[in-house]
Design an enzyme around this catalytic site. Sequence first.
Site, PDB file in Angstrom:
ATOM      1  N   ARG A  96      59.585  20.096  58.747  1.00  0.00           N
ATOM      2  CA  ARG A  96      58.848  20.467  57.535  1.00  0.00           C
ATOM      3  C   ARG A  96      59.617  20.252  56.243  1.00  0.00           C
ATOM      4  O   ARG A  96      59.065  20.495  55.179  1.00  0.00           O
ATOM      5  CB  ARG A  96      58.371  21.916  57.663  1.00  0.00           C
ATOM      6  CG  ARG A  96      57.416  22.065  58.849  1.00  0.00           C
ATOM      7  CD  ARG A  96      56.811  23.445  59.003  1.00  0.00           C
ATOM      8  NE  ARG A  96      55.863  23.402  60.111  1.00  0.00           N
ATOM      9  CZ  ARG A  96      56.156  23.737  61.368  1.00  0.00           C
ATOM     10  NH1 ARG A  96      57.361  24.159  61.673  1.00  0.00           N
ATOM     11  NH2 ARG A  96      55.250  23.641  62.314  1.00  0.00           N
ATOM     12  N   THR A 114      62.444  23.144  63.384  1.00  0.00           N
ATOM     13  CA  THR A 114      61.315  22.504  62.706  1.00  0.00           C
ATOM     14  C   THR A 114      61.228  22.899  61.234  1.00  0.00           C
ATOM     15  O   THR A 114      60.536  22.249  60.465  1.00  0.00           O
ATOM     16  CB  THR A 114      59.982  22.889  63.371  1.00  0.00           C
ATOM     17  OG1 THR A 114      59.820  24.311  63.340  1.00  0.00           O
ATOM     18  CG2 THR A 114      59.937  22.416  64.823  1.00  0.00           C
ATOM     19  N   SER A 124      63.203  27.564  66.365  1.00  0.00           N
ATOM     20  CA  SER A 124      61.960  27.544  67.131  1.00  0.00           C
ATOM     21  C   SER A 124      62.273  27.609  68.620  1.00  0.00           C
ATOM     22  O   SER A 124      63.424  27.462  69.033  1.00  0.00           O
ATOM     23  CB  SER A 124      61.157  26.277  66.813  1.00  0.00           C
ATOM     24  OG  SER A 124      61.826  25.122  67.300  1.00  0.00           O
ATOM     25  N   GLY A 125      61.222  27.813  69.421  1.00  0.00           N
ATOM     26  CA  GLY A 125      61.400  27.894  70.867  1.00  0.00           C
ATOM     27  C   GLY A 125      61.032  29.238  71.450  1.00  0.00           C
ATOM     28  O   GLY A 125      61.288  29.510  72.626  1.00  0.00           O
ATOM     29  N   ASN A 137      56.170  35.515  67.897  1.00  0.00           N
ATOM     30  CA  ASN A 137      55.621  36.379  68.947  1.00  0.00           C
ATOM     31  C   ASN A 137      56.616  36.598  70.087  1.00  0.00           C
ATOM     32  O   ASN A 137      57.582  35.852  70.250  1.00  0.00           O
ATOM     33  CB  ASN A 137      54.341  35.749  69.496  1.00  0.00           C
ATOM     34  CG  ASN A 137      54.579  34.337  69.997  1.00  0.00           C
ATOM     35  OD1 ASN A 137      54.710  33.419  69.195  1.00  0.00           O
ATOM     36  ND2 ASN A 137      54.631  34.149  71.310  1.00  0.00           N
ATOM     37  N   ASP A 174      49.768  35.349  70.972  1.00  0.00           N
ATOM     38  CA  ASP A 174      50.549  34.349  70.238  1.00  0.00           C
ATOM     39  C   ASP A 174      50.223  34.380  68.742  1.00  0.00           C
ATOM     40  O   ASP A 174      50.224  33.357  68.078  1.00  0.00           O
ATOM     41  CB  ASP A 174      50.295  32.947  70.803  1.00  0.00           C
ATOM     42  CG  ASP A 174      51.339  31.936  70.339  1.00  0.00           C
ATOM     43  OD1 ASP A 174      52.297  32.337  69.661  1.00  0.00           O
ATOM     44  OD2 ASP A 174      51.174  30.738  70.644  1.00  0.00           O
ATOM     45  N   ASP A 218      51.891  35.068  66.096  1.00  0.00           N
ATOM     46  CA  ASP A 218      53.166  35.297  65.426  1.00  0.00           C
ATOM     47  C   ASP A 218      52.958  35.501  63.927  1.00  0.00           C
ATOM     48  O   ASP A 218      51.897  35.227  63.377  1.00  0.00           O
ATOM     49  CB  ASP A 218      54.128  34.138  65.686  1.00  0.00           C
ATOM     50  CG  ASP A 218      53.600  32.814  65.185  1.00  0.00           C
ATOM     51  OD1 ASP A 218      53.194  32.741  64.006  1.00  0.00           O
ATOM     52  OD2 ASP A 218      53.593  31.841  65.953  1.00  0.00           O
TER      53      ASP A 218
END
Length: 797
Positions: free
Chosen positions: A393, A438, A453-454, A524, A567, A569
């Site tokens: 991003r 990201t 992330s992940g 999340n 999910d 988040d």
Amino acid sequence: MKIAPVHLKGKSHHLHRLIFRSSPPIVRLVSMVACAGLSATSMARAQFAPSPPAQPPRLFVQTCTLCHGGDAHGTDRAPSLIDTPKMRTMSDADVAEIIRKGKNRMPAFPLPPADIDALTRYVRALNSSESSALVAGDTNAGKRIFFGSGQCSNCHMANGRGSSLAPDLSSVARRLKLKELEQSLIDPDASIATGYGTVSVKLRDGKTMLRGYARAQGSHDLVLQTQDGHLQLFDELEYQTITPEAHSAMPAFKGTASERQDLLAFLSTLSGVAVGPLPEAPAPPSQAEIDMVTHPKSGDWPTYNGSLSGNRSSTLTQVNQKTVAQLQPQWTYTIPFYGLETTPVVVDGVMYVTGNNQVYALSGRSGREIWRYERPKSPGATIAGDAAIGVNRGVAVLGDRVFYLTDNAHLIALDRLTGALLWDIDTPEGAAGLYGGTAAPLVVGDLVVTGVSGGDNGIRGYIAAYKTTTGELVWKFTTIPKLGDTGPVADTWQGSALGLGGGATWLSGSADTESNVLYWAVGNPHPDTDGDERAGSNLYTNSDLALDLRTGKLLWYFQFTPHDLHDWDANQPIVLVDDKWRSQDRKLLLHANRNGFLYVLDRTTGRPLMATRMVDRLNWATGINQKDWTPELLPANETTLQGTVTCPAVRGATNWYSTAYSSATHLYYVMTVEDCTVYRKADDGGYGRYLDPAHPAQKILRAFDIDTGKVSWQISLPGPVQSNYSGVLTTSGGLVFFGENSGGFAAVDAVTGKYLWHFETNHPIKASPMTYEINGRQYIAIASGPNILSFALPATR
């Protein structure tokens, strides 16, 4: 001959050519080496290459010669494969991966492994070396010459030290072979690095003459690096002539053989920047450089959201309600990644955009590429989710540095003038798991902050702050507490012990520099749709955190969706606003949440002021309890083995795309989604599509009054809701810009929502818009499909 120095970054520097005329031979050597052929691209150790095989193997002839030529020297379809600097830097695995999967315009060749191996060996043979012996000489003496008596680092950088007036030398030993290096010393005119040819520019006034490097040039524009190390962007109407110099700015080396050998011995050790912080700290960023981020000058867009507040609201007014109908495309730039999510960052007219492990510096006026940084994509087995797809991003900028988070969560710093790698930090610190990157990092003061992330793969999320100068870790806050952790945690859970986790932090945060508070959203918990083994609210998932900027200490948190099963988040923009709320001056935090509710918080305390429903299709809660500000749950909140229809859908009532607040209209602009999903209780992948022909999914741009939470106006966008991940931008010109489901890019009246302009990009838009100004001209930019698009009003001629 005495030359008056030009002062840059607190040091004395001379224009490159003048250094050669007035400096000791050793200084001339290093400068000439760089400008005669060394660039910021990584290189192979000083070595000799053998002649390529006399005859290519039959497999190469059948597969590769149509494009690369029978002699492998390249054609108009594909580049040469013989003795090229880029090929020398690639491993066997890199070459095999390109053959197997293709790259850019090259198609994939899914050949048997034995054939892939044979082609790889042949291509490597075209670029191999016959000797890896170290160059004779005293490397320590050469280093002292480079950084000391020779004053070489006044112009060049090596391993994060020095200046970037000339090409970076950190990887010179991996690019130039010994014979090439020696040739450049003997005859510097034989090879001048691309972007470092000297030109003289005569401006339209007929009097002003500028001289410097033509870093990028087209038939109608020029990017000139002047002697003070700045980039100047010229349009053809601003200059009369551009006169290239026929020779390199450097004369042939005149030093002693012993000096040359020592310096070459040192240069031969420069094989690239190692992972880890710099051992020696360069000068800290100046207050002026920090202020350029904290208080951006008009026309710059120095962070992911334009300002540290996270609010995509610009004060520019040239493009306004009266003029926007005249908006025209100015240029495009294509990145070899379809589905860009990058937001351009623009400082001093130079734009920085990202792709899949790629960073590009472009002219904001023409889109002309100035430099690019690339590194191989990480293996799919080591990362997952959006990081594995290649999503990124954007970047952060401070002073002479550009910061980027790679797909495997390495935070790197690049030189803003050359694109050279300065330092490289493994933010997971070797932890096991599919950690990815990201987000655009966030620069606050002299720190650069990033997340990870992940979370959907069970990692333990974190937010980490590093020194912008060296990459040293200053603090790290872990978003999944362990039993025994201190802090306001009522129900800690043993995520690591049970194989649970989550709490990813994959979106840029916001900051209040007056109070030195950092605000960051958390993802999340994992498993996503089965909460049986993670009883309690699962802090700090699905929360906004307020952290002390200097220490990382938690100041407060607010959890939007306790014990999330869907999910949902909280990785949505955190927008900080100083404005009146219900007639009182307030320091507010606005958060349009994925769970379907719109929140207004007092950001000094974390206390909610309002939580209101922002979508119609919401069946998991009746509302938010005004006493403890927790959701009032309905049966549809619980997942089942058979599946439960719950609204919003798994992608949420909104998502990570940008939101914007206008103090002029007192409206908060949010791209919302009306949709539902069938949720099953499962360890992984517990989502099923839900189709209701009577109520198809809709994406709706809504303008909310933050005092009441009521919708002032809304626009329903036809087309598939998941084809559009564009956020919004509002400006003092009374406009709101956004992407449409159909691939259109549009502007509406910020007060009424009336359409005033649109442009069909014919690509899905999965990025949010921004605006910038160069030489008094306002531009609007957005990524669409694989393209960066820039728009402006017709130029005054």
